[in-house]
Scaffold this active site. Structure first.
Site, PDB file in Angstrom:
ATOM      1  N   CYS A 257      -1.683  -3.610   3.465  1.00 64.33           N
ATOM      2  CA  CYS A 257      -2.626  -4.697   3.218  1.00 64.33           C
ATOM      3  C   CYS A 257      -1.993  -6.019   3.626  1.00 64.33           C
ATOM      4  CB  CYS A 257      -2.984  -4.758   1.736  1.00 64.33           C
ATOM      5  SG  CYS A 257      -3.726  -3.246   1.115  1.00 64.33           S
TER       6      CYS A 257
ATOM      7  N   HIS B 293       3.325  14.538   5.225  1.00 62.58           N
ATOM      8  CA  HIS B 293       3.071  15.896   4.746  1.00 62.58           C
ATOM      9  C   HIS B 293       3.508  16.819   5.876  1.00 62.58           C
ATOM     10  CE1 HIS B 293       0.660  14.119   1.547  1.00 62.58           C
ATOM     11  NE2 HIS B 293       0.107  13.379   2.492  1.00 62.58           N
TER      12      HIS B 293
ATOM     13  N   SER C 231       0.826  -1.202   0.000  1.00 61.42           N
ATOM     14  CA  SER C 231       0.000   0.000   0.000  1.00 61.42           C
ATOM     15  C   SER C 231       0.861   1.252   0.000  1.00 61.42           C
ATOM     16  CB  SER C 231      -1.039   0.028   1.113  1.00 61.42           C
ATOM     17  OG  SER C 231      -2.042   0.974   0.772  1.00 61.42           O
TER      18      SER C 231
END
Length: 123
Positions: free
Chosen positions: A85, A70, A65
């Protein structure tokens, strides 16, 4: 081959992180790749973006995944997201490593289990 939809998703807000760490794209890229490796994930690609005047986004695309950060250096803030996952990767290891290098004054975290029907909050 049948694949499980089970996944672990951890979202983290970090406050009180040193400005210079949050504004250093190469530092963050290096450490997110290392965090992914530590967790047992397989890195497929890395995408980075520096913002003007400050701030960085690093997205590590994983076979399992993704891992992303940020940053908002002016507010000493970082938002981290790690979703994996399956059952072979442990996203908490990646998160713990990133937190250890950023050394925030404050942290807020949510752990979710996904892909089993209703999204489950494990906190």
């Amino acid at each position: 081959m049948e694949y499980s939809t089970f996944g672990k998703h951890i979202i983290v807000d970090l406050w009180g992180v040193d400005f210079s760490l949050l504004d250093d794209m190469y530092f963050l890229e290096h450490h997110l790749i290392h965090a992914a490796d530590l967790s047992g994930a397989h890195v497929l690609n890395v995408s980075t973006k520096e913002f003007d005047p400050h701030g960085v986004t690093v997205l590590v695309l994983l076979s399992e995944s993704h891992l992303s950060i940020h940053t908002y250096p002016e507010q000493n803030f970082a938002a981290i997201d790690c979703y994996t996952c399956g059952t072979t990767v442990e996203p908490q290891i990646a998160i713990d490593y990133i937190v250890s290098i950023l050394k925030p004054n404050e942290m807020h975290i949510r752990r979710l289990i996904r892909g089993i029907g209703e999204i489950v909050n494990t906190d």
